[in-house]
Write a protein that holds these residues in place. Sequence first.
Motif, mmCIF file in Angstrom:
data_model
loop_
_atom_site.group_PDB
_atom_site.id
_atom_site.type_symbol
_atom_site.label_atom_id
_atom_site.label_comp_id
_atom_site.label_asym_id
_atom_site.label_seq_id
_atom_site.Cartn_x
_atom_site.Cartn_y
_atom_site.Cartn_z
ATOM 1 N N LEU A 1 25.788 124.503 -32.449
ATOM 2 C CA LEU A 1 25.189 125.024 -33.667
ATOM 3 C C LEU A 1 25.544 124.118 -34.840
ATOM 4 O O LEU A 1 26.604 123.511 -34.872
ATOM 5 C CB LEU A 1 25.688 126.450 -33.940
ATOM 6 C CG LEU A 1 25.373 127.489 -32.858
ATOM 7 C CD1 LEU A 1 26.004 128.823 -33.234
ATOM 8 C CD2 LEU A 1 23.873 127.650 -32.692
ATOM 9 N N GLY A 2 24.656 124.043 -35.812
ATOM 10 C CA GLY A 2 24.960 123.311 -37.027
ATOM 11 C C GLY A 2 24.169 122.029 -37.155
ATOM 12 O O GLY A 2 23.722 121.697 -38.247
ATOM 13 N N THR A 3 23.984 121.289 -36.074
ATOM 14 C CA THR A 3 23.230 120.040 -36.121
ATOM 15 C C THR A 3 22.362 119.926 -34.879
ATOM 16 O O THR A 3 22.874 120.023 -33.773
ATOM 17 C CB THR A 3 24.168 118.826 -36.192
ATOM 18 O OG1 THR A 3 24.954 118.892 -37.380
ATOM 19 C CG2 THR A 3 23.375 117.532 -36.196
ATOM 20 N N ALA A 4 21.077 119.732 -35.087
ATOM 21 C CA ALA A 4 20.168 119.509 -33.970
ATOM 22 C C ALA A 4 18.934 118.789 -34.496
ATOM 23 O O ALA A 4 18.142 119.362 -35.231
ATOM 24 C CB ALA A 4 19.772 120.819 -33.309
ATOM 25 N N HIS A 5 18.811 117.525 -34.155
ATOM 26 C CA HIS A 5 17.641 116.729 -34.514
ATOM 27 C C HIS A 5 17.069 116.151 -33.230
ATOM 28 O O HIS A 5 17.815 115.759 -32.333
ATOM 29 C CB HIS A 5 18.015 115.597 -35.473
ATOM 30 C CG HIS A 5 18.630 116.066 -36.758
ATOM 31 N ND1 HIS A 5 17.887 116.436 -37.854
ATOM 32 C CD2 HIS A 5 19.933 116.236 -37.106
ATOM 33 C CE1 HIS A 5 18.696 116.806 -38.838
ATOM 34 N NE2 HIS A 5 19.941 116.690 -38.404
ATOM 35 N N GLN A 6 15.750 116.073 -33.123
ATOM 36 C CA GLN A 6 15.133 115.587 -31.902
ATOM 37 C C GLN A 6 13.899 114.744 -32.225
ATOM 38 O O GLN A 6 13.151 115.045 -33.151
ATOM 39 C CB GLN A 6 14.749 116.749 -30.987
ATOM 40 C CG GLN A 6 14.366 116.311 -29.574
ATOM 41 C CD GLN A 6 14.631 117.381 -28.543
ATOM 42 O OE1 GLN A 6 15.162 118.450 -28.852
ATOM 43 N NE2 GLN A 6 14.298 117.115 -27.297
ATOM 44 N N TRP A 7 13.705 113.694 -31.438
ATOM 45 C CA TRP A 7 12.584 112.779 -31.606
ATOM 46 C C TRP A 7 11.913 112.593 -30.240
ATOM 47 O O TRP A 7 12.569 112.680 -29.201
ATOM 48 C CB TRP A 7 13.063 111.412 -32.080
ATOM 49 C CG TRP A 7 13.821 111.380 -33.364
ATOM 50 C CD1 TRP A 7 13.364 110.990 -34.592
ATOM 51 C CD2 TRP A 7 15.217 111.684 -33.562
ATOM 52 N NE1 TRP A 7 14.362 111.050 -35.535
ATOM 53 C CE2 TRP A 7 15.515 111.479 -34.937
ATOM 54 C CE3 TRP A 7 16.238 112.133 -32.718
ATOM 55 C CZ2 TRP A 7 16.779 111.691 -35.471
ATOM 56 C CZ3 TRP A 7 17.501 112.361 -33.250
ATOM 57 C CH2 TRP A 7 17.765 112.141 -34.611
ATOM 58 N N THR A 8 10.630 112.290 -30.227
ATOM 59 C CA THR A 8 9.919 111.970 -28.984
ATOM 60 C C THR A 8 9.010 110.762 -29.212
ATOM 61 O O THR A 8 8.547 110.510 -30.328
ATOM 62 C CB THR A 8 9.050 113.146 -28.491
ATOM 63 O OG1 THR A 8 8.079 113.470 -29.497
ATOM 64 C CG2 THR A 8 9.901 114.357 -28.176
ATOM 65 N N ALA A 9 8.755 110.023 -28.151
ATOM 66 C CA ALA A 9 7.844 108.866 -28.201
ATOM 67 C C ALA A 9 7.545 108.461 -26.771
ATOM 68 O O ALA A 9 8.270 108.809 -25.832
ATOM 69 C CB ALA A 9 8.459 107.704 -28.974
ATOM 70 N N ASN A 10 6.483 107.692 -26.596
ATOM 71 C CA ASN A 10 6.121 107.188 -25.268
ATOM 72 C C ASN A 10 6.723 105.822 -24.982
ATOM 73 O O ASN A 10 6.662 105.348 -23.844
ATOM 74 C CB ASN A 10 4.600 107.106 -25.125
ATOM 75 C CG ASN A 10 3.950 108.476 -25.166
ATOM 76 O OD1 ASN A 10 4.537 109.452 -24.707
ATOM 77 N ND2 ASN A 10 2.749 108.557 -25.718
ATOM 78 N N LEU B 1 11.161 104.522 -29.884
ATOM 79 C CA LEU B 1 11.963 105.723 -30.062
ATOM 80 C C LEU B 1 13.355 105.375 -30.578
ATOM 81 O O LEU B 1 13.870 106.011 -31.512
ATOM 82 C CB LEU B 1 12.070 106.473 -28.736
ATOM 83 C CG LEU B 1 12.863 107.789 -28.756
ATOM 84 C CD1 LEU B 1 12.237 108.798 -29.707
ATOM 85 C CD2 LEU B 1 12.962 108.375 -27.345
ATOM 86 N N ALA B 2 13.988 104.365 -29.988
ATOM 87 C CA ALA B 2 15.333 103.974 -30.410
ATOM 88 C C ALA B 2 15.333 103.504 -31.862
ATOM 89 O O ALA B 2 16.254 103.826 -32.631
ATOM 90 C CB ALA B 2 15.873 102.879 -29.495
ATOM 91 N N ALA B 3 14.307 102.750 -32.249
ATOM 92 C CA ALA B 3 14.235 102.270 -33.630
ATOM 93 C C ALA B 3 14.071 103.428 -34.606
ATOM 94 O O ALA B 3 14.692 103.449 -35.679
ATOM 95 C CB ALA B 3 13.078 101.284 -33.768
#
Length: 283
Positions: free
Chosen positions: A248-257, A262-264
């Motif tokens: 709890l407190g921090t949750a960020h998420q990214w998606t890419a193909n 994605l790393a950048a």
Amino acid sequence: MRDWKDFEWVVWSIEARDPLQLAGVNPDLDERTEETMTKLAASLGCVYEHCVDTDSYPDGTPYYAWWVRLPAAEHDRLDASGLPQVLAPMRQYLATQVPDGLAWESAPDREYTVDHAAGAAMRAAYDDLIAPFERALMPLRRDGADALGPRAKVWKWEEDLLVGTFDLWLCNDPLRPHTWLVVTVGLWAELQLFDEEPAARLGHFGFTPHHPLLFLPRPPGPATFTARITSGSFPGTSSSRAKATDALGTAHQWTANDPDNLAARVRNDLELLWPHLTGPDQS
């Protein structure tokens, strides 16, 4: 079950049993021996894993144990007692850290050996995803995260299927004491009703939908990759993944193909969210 000769690395334990409790309370033995064991193991071509210094057997006998990963060549070079020769210098050093009279025993640890082999296979299978994140994020690590190092870890074993994660320790969470910010990368797993694909069994595996996961064998076809950063009490790379209530407190998420893209994106956003990552490391 695979034979020892089939493993590239074999994990051994060096254990000191203390039935007479000669060592007394020794809770700092792990910290006291970590640096020397790390350097000593490396000088011998081995890798120091971790130590247990506050445990006991069911009968109450305290014990202290250190785990070291040996390359296959060293695993086969035995001394007169039938143990790998490289264990002797480490055992001799450890004996100086505890009182005389403890019962010493060394043995290969199949569970840790298999665990490491599975993690290495997982890491190799997803190199196209993991390598861009290591290049992008490892220079940002702070607060001793570089000592923990990234980890490919298999958490679930089924017939013809392994499920795991790749985690990279980033820094202490500035807003939560005694917690780490950890980046996990993997496949974007959609939960589909009546779907027999691995993602459909996330609940069975103990994961929630969209958690970044790695599967072996790797699912065929185009993939959507995802990265998620959470805050949790991950004391070391041998510890379990954080539970939902611990994240709890921090949750960020990214998606890419595309893994490089994605790393950048993740690195760019992390530098905006936590500007101290781009400054001098004060650890």
